[in-house]
Scaffold this motif. Structure first.
Motif, PDB file in Angstrom:
ATOM      1  N   LEU A  88       0.827  -1.211   0.000  1.00 59.59           N
ATOM      2  CA  LEU A  88       0.000   0.000   0.000  1.00 59.59           C
ATOM      3  C   LEU A  88       0.860   1.258   0.000  1.00 59.59           C
ATOM      4  O   LEU A  88       0.463   2.286  -0.559  1.00 59.59           O
ATOM      5  N   ALA A  89       2.048   1.187   0.606  1.00 66.31           N
ATOM      6  CA  ALA A  89       2.963   2.331   0.560  1.00 66.31           C
ATOM      7  C   ALA A  89       3.362   2.627  -0.885  1.00 66.31           C
ATOM      8  O   ALA A  89       3.455   3.788  -1.299  1.00 66.31           O
ATOM      9  N   ASN A  90       3.599   1.577  -1.654  1.00 65.25           N
ATOM     10  CA  ASN A  90       3.921   1.764  -3.072  1.00 65.25           C
ATOM     11  C   ASN A  90       2.750   2.399  -3.824  1.00 65.25           C
ATOM     12  O   ASN A  90       2.948   3.225  -4.719  1.00 65.25           O
ATOM     13  N   CYS A  91       1.533   2.017  -3.436  1.00 70.88           N
ATOM     14  CA  CYS A  91       0.342   2.632  -4.038  1.00 70.88           C
ATOM     15  C   CYS A  91       0.295   4.118  -3.725  1.00 70.88           C
ATOM     16  O   CYS A  91      -0.023   4.945  -4.594  1.00 70.88           O
ATOM     17  N   ALA A  92       0.595   4.471  -2.478  1.00 65.60           N
ATOM     18  CA  ALA A  92       0.584   5.875  -2.078  1.00 65.60           C
ATOM     19  C   ALA A  92       1.616   6.672  -2.878  1.00 65.60           C
ATOM     20  O   ALA A  92       1.367   7.812  -3.284  1.00 65.60           O
ATOM     21  N   LYS A  93       2.767   6.079  -3.112  1.00 69.66           N
ATOM     22  CA  LYS A  93       3.797   6.743  -3.913  1.00 69.66           C
ATOM     23  C   LYS A  93       3.298   6.993  -5.340  1.00 69.66           C
ATOM     24  O   LYS A  93       3.576   8.045  -5.936  1.00 69.66           O
ATOM     25  N   GLN A  94       2.578   6.029  -5.892  1.00 68.25           N
ATOM     26  CA  GLN A  94       2.016   6.199  -7.227  1.00 68.25           C
ATOM     27  C   GLN A  94       1.017   7.351  -7.254  1.00 68.25           C
ATOM     28  O   GLN A  94       0.980   8.138  -8.208  1.00 68.25           O
ATOM     29  N   LEU A  95       0.195   7.435  -6.211  1.00 67.84           N
ATOM     30  CA  LEU A  95      -0.787   8.518  -6.133  1.00 67.84           C
ATOM     31  C   LEU A  95      -0.093   9.872  -6.078  1.00 67.84           C
ATOM     32  O   LEU A  95      -0.490  10.815  -6.760  1.00 67.84           O
ATOM     33  N   GLU A  96       0.935   9.951  -5.244  1.00 60.86           N
ATOM     34  CA  GLU A  96       1.660  11.216  -5.106  1.00 60.86           C
ATOM     35  C   GLU A  96       2.298  11.602  -6.442  1.00 60.86           C
ATOM     36  O   GLU A  96       2.235  12.765  -6.853  1.00 60.86           O
ATOM     37  N   ALA A  97       2.882  10.636  -7.116  1.00 65.18           N
ATOM     38  CA  ALA A  97       3.515  10.906  -8.408  1.00 65.18           C
ATOM     39  C   ALA A  97       2.499  11.341  -9.461  1.00 65.18           C
ATOM     40  O   ALA A  97       2.828  12.096 -10.385  1.00 65.18           O
ATOM     41  N   ALA A  98       1.251  10.870  -9.291  1.00 66.33           N
ATOM     42  CA  ALA A  98       0.197  11.217 -10.255  1.00 66.33           C
ATOM     43  C   ALA A  98      -0.469  12.552  -9.944  1.00 66.33           C
ATOM     44  O   ALA A  98      -1.361  12.984 -10.677  1.00 66.33           O
ATOM     45  N   GLY A  99      -0.053  13.180  -8.841  1.00 71.30           N
ATOM     46  CA  GLY A  99      -0.575  14.510  -8.540  1.00 71.30           C
ATOM     47  C   GLY A  99      -1.571  14.601  -7.413  1.00 71.30           C
ATOM     48  O   GLY A  99      -2.142  15.680  -7.170  1.00 71.30           O
ATOM     49  N   ALA A 100      -1.806  13.510  -6.691  1.00 71.69           N
ATOM     50  CA  ALA A 100      -2.720  13.565  -5.549  1.00 71.69           C
ATOM     51  C   ALA A 100      -2.168  14.512  -4.492  1.00 71.69           C
ATOM     52  O   ALA A 100      -0.965  14.539  -4.230  1.00 71.69           O
ATOM     53  N   GLU A 101      -3.071  15.286  -3.875  1.00 76.11           N
ATOM     54  CA  GLU A 101      -2.677  16.236  -2.835  1.00 76.11           C
ATOM     55  C   GLU A 101      -3.134  15.787  -1.448  1.00 76.11           C
ATOM     56  O   GLU A 101      -2.748  16.381  -0.439  1.00 76.11           O
ATOM     57  N   VAL A 102      -3.957  14.778  -1.395  1.00 81.93           N
ATOM     58  CA  VAL A 102      -4.415  14.143  -0.166  1.00 81.93           C
ATOM     59  C   VAL A 102      -4.844  12.740  -0.576  1.00 81.93           C
ATOM     60  O   VAL A 102      -5.212  12.519  -1.735  1.00 81.93           O
ATOM     61  N   PHE A 103      -4.776  11.772   0.336  1.00 84.26           N
ATOM     62  CA  PHE A 103      -5.191  10.434  -0.091  1.00 84.26           C
ATOM     63  C   PHE A 103      -5.925   9.691   1.002  1.00 84.26           C
ATOM     64  O   PHE A 103      -5.839  10.019   2.188  1.00 84.26           O
ATOM     65  N   LEU A 104      -6.669   8.679   0.556  1.00 91.36           N
ATOM     66  CA  LEU A 104      -7.472   7.837   1.432  1.00 91.36           C
ATOM     67  C   LEU A 104      -7.146   6.380   1.159  1.00 91.36           C
ATOM     68  O   LEU A 104      -6.932   5.997  -0.002  1.00 91.36           O
ATOM     69  N   ILE A 105      -7.114   5.565   2.203  1.00 91.06           N
ATOM     70  CA  ILE A 105      -7.116   4.111   2.058  1.00 91.06           C
ATOM     71  C   ILE A 105      -8.577   3.700   2.169  1.00 91.06           C
ATOM     72  O   ILE A 105      -9.195   3.872   3.224  1.00 91.06           O
ATOM     73  N   CYS A 106      -9.144   3.191   1.093  1.00 84.57           N
ATOM     74  CA  CYS A 106     -10.594   2.954   1.015  1.00 84.57           C
ATOM     75  C   CYS A 106     -11.004   1.632   1.665  1.00 84.57           C
ATOM     76  O   CYS A 106     -11.630   0.759   1.040  1.00 84.57           O
ATOM     77  N   THR A 107     -10.632   1.493   2.919  1.00 89.81           N
ATOM     78  CA  THR A 107     -10.978   0.310   3.705  1.00 89.81           C
ATOM     79  C   THR A 107     -10.625   0.625   5.149  1.00 89.81           C
ATOM     80  O   THR A 107      -9.719   1.429   5.399  1.00 89.81           O
ATOM     81  N   ASN A 108     -11.341   0.013   6.078  1.00 89.11           N
ATOM     82  CA  ASN A 108     -11.021   0.192   7.492  1.00 89.11           C
ATOM     83  C   ASN A 108      -9.855  -0.691   7.921  1.00 89.11           C
ATOM     84  O   ASN A 108      -8.903  -0.233   8.552  1.00 89.11           O
ATOM     85  N   THR A 109      -9.928  -1.972   7.582  1.00 88.20           N
ATOM     86  CA  THR A 109      -8.956  -2.947   8.078  1.00 88.20           C
ATOM     87  C   THR A 109      -7.516  -2.568   7.765  1.00 88.20           C
ATOM     88  O   THR A 109      -6.632  -2.685   8.613  1.00 88.20           O
ATOM     89  N   MET A 110      -7.267  -2.090   6.547  1.00 81.19           N
ATOM     90  CA  MET A 110      -5.888  -1.824   6.157  1.00 81.19           C
ATOM     91  C   MET A 110      -5.320  -0.552   6.775  1.00 81.19           C
ATOM     92  O   MET A 110      -4.151  -0.232   6.565  1.00 81.19           O
ATOM     93  N   HIS A 111      -6.109   0.129   7.599  1.00 80.59           N
ATOM     94  CA  HIS A 111      -5.531   1.211   8.405  1.00 80.59           C
ATOM     95  C   HIS A 111      -4.627   0.644   9.500  1.00 80.59           C
ATOM     96  O   HIS A 111      -3.933   1.397  10.183  1.00 80.59           O
ATOM     97  N   LEU A 112      -4.620  -0.655   9.630  1.00 77.40           N
ATOM     98  CA  LEU A 112      -3.665  -1.314  10.523  1.00 77.40           C
ATOM     99  C   LEU A 112      -2.236  -0.966  10.110  1.00 77.40           C
ATOM    100  O   LEU A 112      -1.341  -0.914  10.948  1.00 77.40           O
ATOM    101  N   VAL A 113      -2.021  -0.702   8.830  1.00 76.36           N
ATOM    102  CA  VAL A 113      -0.678  -0.365   8.325  1.00 76.36           C
ATOM    103  C   VAL A 113      -0.584   1.112   7.942  1.00 76.36           C
ATOM    104  O   VAL A 113       0.298   1.510   7.187  1.00 76.36           O
ATOM    105  N   ALA A 114      -1.496   1.929   8.473  1.00 78.68           N
ATOM    106  CA  ALA A 114      -1.571   3.332   8.065  1.00 78.68           C
ATOM    107  C   ALA A 114      -0.264   4.082   8.293  1.00 78.68           C
ATOM    108  O   ALA A 114       0.163   4.878   7.453  1.00 78.68           O
ATOM    109  N   GLU A 115       0.380   3.852   9.432  1.00 74.72           N
ATOM    110  CA  GLU A 115       1.610   4.584   9.723  1.00 74.72           C
ATOM    111  C   GLU A 115       2.694   4.284   8.691  1.00 74.72           C
ATOM    112  O   GLU A 115       3.425   5.185   8.259  1.00 74.72           O
TER     113      GLU A 115
END
Length: 234
Positions: free
Chosen positions: A64-91
């Motif tokens: 998911l960290a790699n996904c976040a990097k892709q979002l940032e590279a694509a121009g995202a200015e804020v992001f969401l993990i679209c699930t509750n469970t995977m906030h276990l790895v939010a940090e």
């Protein structure tokens, strides 16, 4: 308007709701032909589910960290993990990028505070109900006690999510199971119930019960739109 990044696919059934709700909320706010600026990375949920079951949260977090990097590279200015469970790895995911992440438990806790609720029930996967990354965060940051079902009911809630809801199956018998569990939580003093899995809102609606239900996916979408349309930066 800021560009919203979505890490989706967990499952795609609820991610579809995220995309639709965010666009509808933006259009309601701005009118005309307006829609949201969104970039999305959608994972293969089979890979995530296997890592969940094996307890390999480190690898899941890196994915998911790699996904976040892709979002940032694509121009995202804020992001969401679209699930509750995977906030276990939010940090771990947050640490990989410089753009802010809107944490779904914080959004939920803030709304519970607005309702002046001091005790709320929590339904979700066993990971969400049993581990501290979610319910303890709400208790610590917002001073709200989170009640969870007993072991048998937790298993029922979890099984319905993985065996039905993530597959797009909506069964009336399963709705009755959830409603019975909600009634038990109310009997324990819950002033509301947090639908702490983004698929549960597909099955149980506010019209099904008098107890206030907090659809975390809907709250998450609203928070994203509020942020995207505000002038603040986090």
């Amino acid at each position: 308007m800021k560009t919203i990044g979505l890490i989706g696919g967990m499952s795609w059934e609820s991610t579809r709701s995220y995309y639709e709700n965010i666009n509808r909320l933006v259009n309601q706010k701005l009118g005309g032909f307006h829609s949201a600026k969104i970039v999305m990375v959608s994972v293969d949920f089979a890979e995530i589910e296997a890592l969940q079951q094996s307890g390999d949260w480190q690898t899941a977090g890196q994915l998911l960290a790699n996904c976040a990097k892709q979002l940032e590279a694509a121009g995202a200015e804020v992001f969401l993990i679209c699930t509750n469970t995977m906030h276990l790895v939010a940090e771990q995911v947050e640490a990989a990028v410089s753009i802010p992440m809107l944490h779904i438990a914080d959004v939920t806790g803030e709304y519970l505070q607005q309702l002046s609720h001091k005790k709320s029930g929590l339904l979700g996967t066993r990971f969400t109900m049993e581990q501290d990354f979610y319910k303890q965060r709400i208790q610590d940051k917002f001073s709200i006690a989170m009640l969870i079902p007993d072991n048998e009911d937790r298993q029922s809630v979890h099984d319905i999510i993985y065996q039905e809801l993530v597959q797009g199956e909506i069964n009336s018998d399963s709705r009755e199971v959830y409603l019975a569990i909600i009634d038990k939580l109310a009997a324990q003093g819950a002033q509301s119930v947090v639908l702490g899995c983004t698929e549960i809102g597909l099955l149980v609606k506010q019209t099904d019960t008098e107890l206030p239900l907090l659809d975390t996916a809907a709250l998450h979408c609203q928070a994203a739109v509020d942020y995207a349309l505000s002038s603040k930066s986090k």
